[in-house]
Write an enzyme that holds these catalytic residues in place. Structure first.
Site, PDB file in Angstrom:
ATOM      1  N   HIS A  67       0.829  -1.209   0.000  1.00 50.11           N
ATOM      2  CA  HIS A  67       0.000   0.000   0.000  1.00 50.11           C
ATOM      3  C   HIS A  67       0.864   1.261   0.000  1.00 50.11           C
ATOM      4  O   HIS A  67       1.832   1.351   0.759  1.00 50.11           O
ATOM      5  CB  HIS A  67      -0.937   0.022   1.224  1.00 50.11           C
ATOM      6  N   PHE A 119       1.115   2.854   7.379  1.00 51.90           N
ATOM      7  CA  PHE A 119      -0.210   3.066   7.973  1.00 51.90           C
ATOM      8  C   PHE A 119      -1.262   2.900   6.877  1.00 51.90           C
ATOM      9  O   PHE A 119      -1.190   3.552   5.838  1.00 51.90           O
ATOM     10  CB  PHE A 119      -0.278   4.478   8.541  1.00 51.90           C
ATOM     11  N   VAL A 120      -2.217   2.000   7.108  1.00 51.59           N
ATOM     12  CA  VAL A 120      -3.273   1.750   6.115  1.00 51.59           C
ATOM     13  C   VAL A 120      -4.633   2.055   6.738  1.00 51.59           C
ATOM     14  O   VAL A 120      -4.932   1.620   7.863  1.00 51.59           O
ATOM     15  CB  VAL A 120      -3.229   0.290   5.595  1.00 51.59           C
ATOM     16  N   ALA A 123      -9.441   5.216   3.118  1.00 51.90           N
ATOM     17  CA  ALA A 123      -9.549   6.676   3.011  1.00 51.90           C
ATOM     18  C   ALA A 123     -10.973   7.110   2.669  1.00 51.90           C
ATOM     19  O   ALA A 123     -11.411   8.187   3.078  1.00 51.90           O
ATOM     20  CB  ALA A 123      -8.560   7.194   1.958  1.00 51.90           C
TER      21      ALA A 123
END
Ligand SMILES: NC(=O)N[C@H]1NC(=O)NC1=O
Length: 173
Positions: A67, A119-120, A123
């Site tokens: 990611h 950090f995922v 969104a």
């Protein structure tokens, strides 16, 4: 798109269509293709997620590492996947001012240093203020809990991307 259409796809088409449901992890779609036929779209999602759950921790961390950072270098350079670009824009991350961008970059770096993966966060279910809040809060989590939380976010992103693929086709039908 109905499930018959999905079940009739050859390998190449299936990976083309579903290869980025999990960001930059077409291997996952490639692996579940052989598990057809799927009874419905939830069933397809279940197989994708079961593949993730069955991986050893190193594989799960590998998925997270695929990611791109939120509001990171790839967003600046325009090298995000189309899906990620849309999601980050939707959360307002393309219109941060220089200070906000710097603050987020610092938090992202701290997070990566602590956990070893980026950090995922889904969104699309967030906005720029919430991204910063969540990132600061999750920095304090124990690593095992954080891995679970991050994989939960990967699944939320995947769920929304699958819904998009199906919705788009239904609109066309
Ligand atoms: N780092 C991160 O969460 N990236 C992902 N989140 C999202 O909604 N799209 C992404 O690419």
């Amino acid at each position: 798109m109905d499930i018959e259409k999905v079940n009739s796809m050859d390998f190449g088409e299936f990976v083309d269509v579903f290869g980025n449901v999990i960001e930059r992890c077409p291997l996952i779609a490639a692996a579940v293709w052989s598990q057809r036929p799927f009874s419905d779209l939830e069933d397809l999602e279940k197989h994708l997620f079961a593949f993730i759950d069955a991986l050893p921790q190193s594989g799960q961390e590998g998925i997270l590492r695929c990611h791109p950072d939120l509001a990171g270098r790839e967003l600046q350079r325009g090298t995000l996947s189309a899906e990620s670009q849309r999601e980050q824009r939707g959360a307002g991350l393309t219109s941060l001012d220089a200070d906000e961008r710097l603050r987020l970059a610092e938090f992202n770096a701290q997070y990566r240093a602590r956990f070893g993966f980026p950090f995922v966060l889904a969104a699309r279910l967030s906005d720029r203020a919430a991204v910063q809040r969540e990132l600061a809060a999750r920095l304090d989590c124990p690593p095992a809990q954080e891995l679970r939380t991050a994989l939960g976010e990967v699944k939320k992103i995947g769920h929304l991307r699958l819904a998009d693929l199906l919705g788009a086709d239904q609109a066309r039908a």
